[in-house]
Write a protein that holds these residues in place. Sequence first.
Motif, PDB file in Angstrom:
ATOM      1  N   GLY A 112     -14.099   6.995  -2.805  1.00 25.06           N
ATOM      2  CA  GLY A 112     -13.693   6.249  -3.978  1.00 25.06           C
ATOM      3  C   GLY A 112     -12.912   7.049  -5.001  1.00 25.06           C
ATOM      4  O   GLY A 112     -12.662   6.577  -6.115  1.00 25.06           O
ATOM      5  N   ARG A 113     -12.469   8.246  -4.629  1.00 25.05           N
ATOM      6  CA  ARG A 113     -11.784   9.117  -5.602  1.00 25.05           C
ATOM      7  C   ARG A 113     -10.337   8.697  -5.850  1.00 25.05           C
ATOM      8  O   ARG A 113      -9.793   8.985  -6.912  1.00 25.05           O
ATOM      9  N   ALA A 114      -9.712   8.057  -4.876  1.00 27.88           N
ATOM     10  CA  ALA A 114      -8.325   7.606  -5.053  1.00 27.88           C
ATOM     11  C   ALA A 114      -8.340   6.213  -5.668  1.00 27.88           C
ATOM     12  O   ALA A 114      -8.813   5.257  -5.054  1.00 27.88           O
ATOM     13  N   ARG A 115      -7.831   6.107  -6.891  1.00 28.91           N
ATOM     14  CA  ARG A 115      -7.859   4.835  -7.606  1.00 28.91           C
ATOM     15  C   ARG A 115      -6.457   4.481  -8.093  1.00 28.91           C
ATOM     16  O   ARG A 115      -6.074   4.825  -9.218  1.00 28.91           O
ATOM     17  N   PRO A 116      -5.688   3.823  -7.262  1.00 23.82           N
ATOM     18  CA  PRO A 116      -4.313   3.476  -7.661  1.00 23.82           C
ATOM     19  C   PRO A 116      -4.296   2.436  -8.769  1.00 23.82           C
ATOM     20  O   PRO A 116      -5.135   1.533  -8.806  1.00 23.82           O
ATOM     21  N   ALA A 117      -3.314   2.559  -9.657  1.00 24.38           N
ATOM     22  CA  ALA A 117      -3.145   1.564 -10.714  1.00 24.38           C
ATOM     23  C   ALA A 117      -2.424   0.331 -10.192  1.00 24.38           C
ATOM     24  O   ALA A 117      -2.605  -0.768 -10.709  1.00 24.38           O
ATOM     25  N   ALA A 118      -1.598   0.522  -9.157  1.00 15.92           N
ATOM     26  CA  ALA A 118      -0.836  -0.598  -8.591  1.00 15.92           C
ATOM     27  C   ALA A 118      -0.520  -0.305  -7.129  1.00 15.92           C
ATOM     28  O   ALA A 118      -0.212   0.834  -6.775  1.00 15.92           O
ATOM     29  N   VAL A 119      -0.604  -1.339  -6.306  1.00 18.83           N
ATOM     30  CA  VAL A 119      -0.248  -1.240  -4.884  1.00 18.83           C
ATOM     31  C   VAL A 119       0.598  -2.463  -4.559  1.00 18.83           C
ATOM     32  O   VAL A 119       0.165  -3.597  -4.801  1.00 18.83           O
ATOM     33  N   ARG A 120       1.788  -2.255  -4.009  1.00 22.84           N
ATOM     34  CA  ARG A 120       2.654  -3.413  -3.757  1.00 22.84           C
ATOM     35  C   ARG A 120       3.635  -3.128  -2.617  1.00 22.84           C
ATOM     36  O   ARG A 120       3.875  -1.986  -2.255  1.00 22.84           O
ATOM     37  N   TRP A 121       4.174  -4.226  -2.077  1.00 20.30           N
ATOM     38  CA  TRP A 121       5.241  -4.152  -1.081  1.00 20.30           C
ATOM     39  C   TRP A 121       6.574  -3.955  -1.791  1.00 20.30           C
ATOM     40  O   TRP A 121       6.773  -4.487  -2.882  1.00 20.30           O
ATOM     41  N   VAL A 122       7.489  -3.227  -1.146  1.00 17.44           N
ATOM     42  CA  VAL A 122       8.850  -3.098  -1.672  1.00 17.44           C
ATOM     43  C   VAL A 122       9.829  -3.254  -0.512  1.00 17.44           C
ATOM     44  O   VAL A 122       9.486  -3.015   0.652  1.00 17.44           O
ATOM     45  N   THR A 123      11.036  -3.657  -0.836  1.00 17.77           N
ATOM     46  CA  THR A 123      12.063  -3.871   0.197  1.00 17.77           C
ATOM     47  C   THR A 123      13.165  -2.823   0.160  1.00 17.77           C
ATOM     48  O   THR A 123      14.133  -2.929   0.906  1.00 17.77           O
ATOM     49  N   ASN A 124      13.007  -1.819  -0.698  1.00 18.75           N
ATOM     50  CA  ASN A 124      14.070  -0.810  -0.827  1.00 18.75           C
ATOM     51  C   ASN A 124      13.686   0.537  -0.216  1.00 18.75           C
ATOM     52  O   ASN A 124      14.290   1.551  -0.518  1.00 18.75           O
ATOM     53  N   GLN A 125      12.656   0.563   0.627  1.00 18.95           N
ATOM     54  CA  GLN A 125      12.246   1.799   1.287  1.00 18.95           C
ATOM     55  C   GLN A 125      12.625   1.716   2.761  1.00 18.95           C
ATOM     56  O   GLN A 125      11.860   1.188   3.576  1.00 18.95           O
ATOM     57  N   ASN A 126      13.779   2.234   3.095  1.00 15.64           N
ATOM     58  CA  ASN A 126      14.243   2.204   4.481  1.00 15.64           C
ATOM     59  C   ASN A 126      14.151   3.558   5.156  1.00 15.64           C
ATOM     60  O   ASN A 126      14.472   3.686   6.338  1.00 15.64           O
ATOM     61  N   THR A 127      13.722   4.573   4.427  1.00 13.53           N
ATOM     62  CA  THR A 127      13.635   5.915   5.009  1.00 13.53           C
ATOM     63  C   THR A 127      12.209   6.431   5.042  1.00 13.53           C
ATOM     64  O   THR A 127      11.966   7.556   5.466  1.00 13.53           O
ATOM     65  N   ARG A 128      11.257   5.624   4.599  1.00 16.87           N
ATOM     66  CA  ARG A 128       9.851   6.020   4.655  1.00 16.87           C
ATOM     67  C   ARG A 128       8.986   4.769   4.732  1.00 16.87           C
ATOM     68  O   ARG A 128       9.401   3.686   4.333  1.00 16.87           O
ATOM     69  N   TRP A 129       7.763   4.948   5.270  1.00 18.64           N
ATOM     70  CA  TRP A 129       6.849   3.815   5.411  1.00 18.64           C
ATOM     71  C   TRP A 129       6.129   3.506   4.100  1.00 18.64           C
ATOM     72  O   TRP A 129       5.776   2.359   3.852  1.00 18.64           O
ATOM     73  N   GLY A 130       5.900   4.522   3.303  1.00 19.61           N
ATOM     74  CA  GLY A 130       5.208   4.318   2.043  1.00 19.61           C
ATOM     75  C   GLY A 130       5.509   5.451   1.093  1.00 19.61           C
ATOM     76  O   GLY A 130       6.039   6.496   1.488  1.00 19.61           O
ATOM     77  N   SER A 131       5.184   5.250  -0.167  1.00 15.41           N
ATOM     78  CA  SER A 131       5.375   6.303  -1.164  1.00 15.41           C
ATOM     79  C   SER A 131       4.394   6.085  -2.291  1.00 15.41           C
ATOM     80  O   SER A 131       3.836   4.991  -2.453  1.00 15.41           O
ATOM     81  N   CYS A 132       4.139   7.148  -3.067  1.00 15.62           N
ATOM     82  CA  CYS A 132       3.268   7.014  -4.215  1.00 15.62           C
ATOM     83  C   CYS A 132       3.751   7.924  -5.331  1.00 15.62           C
ATOM     84  O   CYS A 132       4.426   8.929  -5.077  1.00 15.62           O
ATOM     85  N   THR A 133       3.430   7.561  -6.547  1.00 14.81           N
ATOM     86  CA  THR A 133       3.732   8.360  -7.721  1.00 14.81           C
ATOM     87  C   THR A 133       2.400   8.691  -8.382  1.00 14.81           C
ATOM     88  O   THR A 133       1.844   7.863  -9.120  1.00 14.81           O
ATOM     89  N   PRO A 134       1.839   9.873  -8.088  1.00 17.74           N
ATOM     90  CA  PRO A 134       0.511  10.220  -8.615  1.00 17.74           C
ATOM     91  C   PRO A 134       0.408  10.115 -10.128  1.00 17.74           C
ATOM     92  O   PRO A 134      -0.631   9.679 -10.653  1.00 17.74           O
ATOM     93  N   ALA A 135       1.478  10.489 -10.843  1.00 16.62           N
ATOM     94  CA  ALA A 135       1.424  10.443 -12.310  1.00 16.62           C
ATOM     95  C   ALA A 135       1.209   9.024 -12.819  1.00 16.62           C
ATOM     96  O   ALA A 135       0.571   8.814 -13.859  1.00 16.62           O
ATOM     97  N   GLU A 136       1.730   8.040 -12.084  1.00 23.66           N
ATOM     98  CA  GLU A 136       1.587   6.637 -12.488  1.00 23.66           C
ATOM     99  C   GLU A 136       0.444   5.945 -11.756  1.00 23.66           C
ATOM    100  O   GLU A 136       0.025   4.850 -12.135  1.00 23.66           O
ATOM    101  N   GLY A 137      -0.021   6.573 -10.673  1.00 22.35           N
ATOM    102  CA  GLY A 137      -1.055   5.947  -9.861  1.00 22.35           C
ATOM    103  C   GLY A 137      -0.552   4.762  -9.075  1.00 22.35           C
ATOM    104  O   GLY A 137      -1.323   3.855  -8.734  1.00 22.35           O
ATOM    105  N   SER A 138       0.752   4.740  -8.774  1.00 23.82           N
ATOM    106  CA  SER A 138       1.336   3.591  -8.072  1.00 23.82           C
ATOM    107  C   SER A 138       1.616   3.928  -6.611  1.00 23.82           C
ATOM    108  O   SER A 138       2.006   5.052  -6.287  1.00 23.82           O
ATOM    109  N   ILE A 139       1.405   2.947  -5.761  1.00 22.31           N
ATOM    110  CA  ILE A 139       1.657   3.070  -4.321  1.00 22.31           C
ATOM    111  C   ILE A 139       2.563   1.922  -3.910  1.00 22.31           C
ATOM    112  O   ILE A 139       2.366   0.771  -4.303  1.00 22.31           O
ATOM    113  N   ARG A 140       3.565   2.250  -3.090  1.00 14.89           N
ATOM    114  CA  ARG A 140       4.502   1.249  -2.578  1.00 14.89           C
ATOM    115  C   ARG A 140       4.569   1.366  -1.060  1.00 14.89           C
ATOM    116  O   ARG A 140       4.692   2.471  -0.528  1.00 14.89           O
ATOM    117  N   LEU A 141       4.478   0.242  -0.382  1.00 14.98           N
ATOM    118  CA  LEU A 141       4.580   0.209   1.080  1.00 14.98           C
ATOM    119  C   LEU A 141       5.849  -0.524   1.480  1.00 14.98           C
ATOM    120  O   LEU A 141       6.197  -1.550   0.892  1.00 14.98           O
TER     121      LEU A 141
END
Length: 208
Positions: A112-141
Amino acid sequence: MPADSPPGLAGEIPERGAGRQQRRAAAAQPPRAAVTSAVEVRRSARRSRTVSAYREGDRTIVLIPARMSEAEEQRWVGVMLDKLAAQESKRVIGDSDLSDRAERLSGQYLDGRARPAAVRWVTNQNTRWGSCTPAEGSIRLSHRLQGMPEYVVDYVLLHELAHLLVPGHGPRFWRLLEAYPRTERARGYLEGVVAADRLPRLPAAREE
């Protein structure tokens, strides 16, 4: 639906060519379960003409008539696995579902240590499967994951959750993913997609 069929089945498929003598012989046989890898085959004397399957955690349960031969069993297991995969490929997980899955995965594999502020789908990631910004706590798939098996989506989501705790791909990072039982299978699936379609490449796994 037969009485011994649990909910969430892949679908009832009639098994053809059942003779009366075979059905009588099946009635005298007790049900048995055969486990092969993550597939469990359950035989039932109450089934005479249908085969069905469903997911139960990390296992796939395939229900078949007790009289079925080993060769028929193997053939129908393959058919039902394909049918389940086809059904799962049509499911699209929404952003709210992703957040729920992230919470569950974090609790199950990262204490339970990883607590993202936001998790969402995006359509502009064509060079990776997912990404995250630790400073913002956001994850994009990447939307390219939509329609892939759920264990693959879970792996990528867990991968990004781990990045909230460890930014790089060093030994500490990969140790966080060791608890997920389908890491290698998911990586193999994605690498197969990369090889076939030249889609985003995965970061290299740590070397022993």
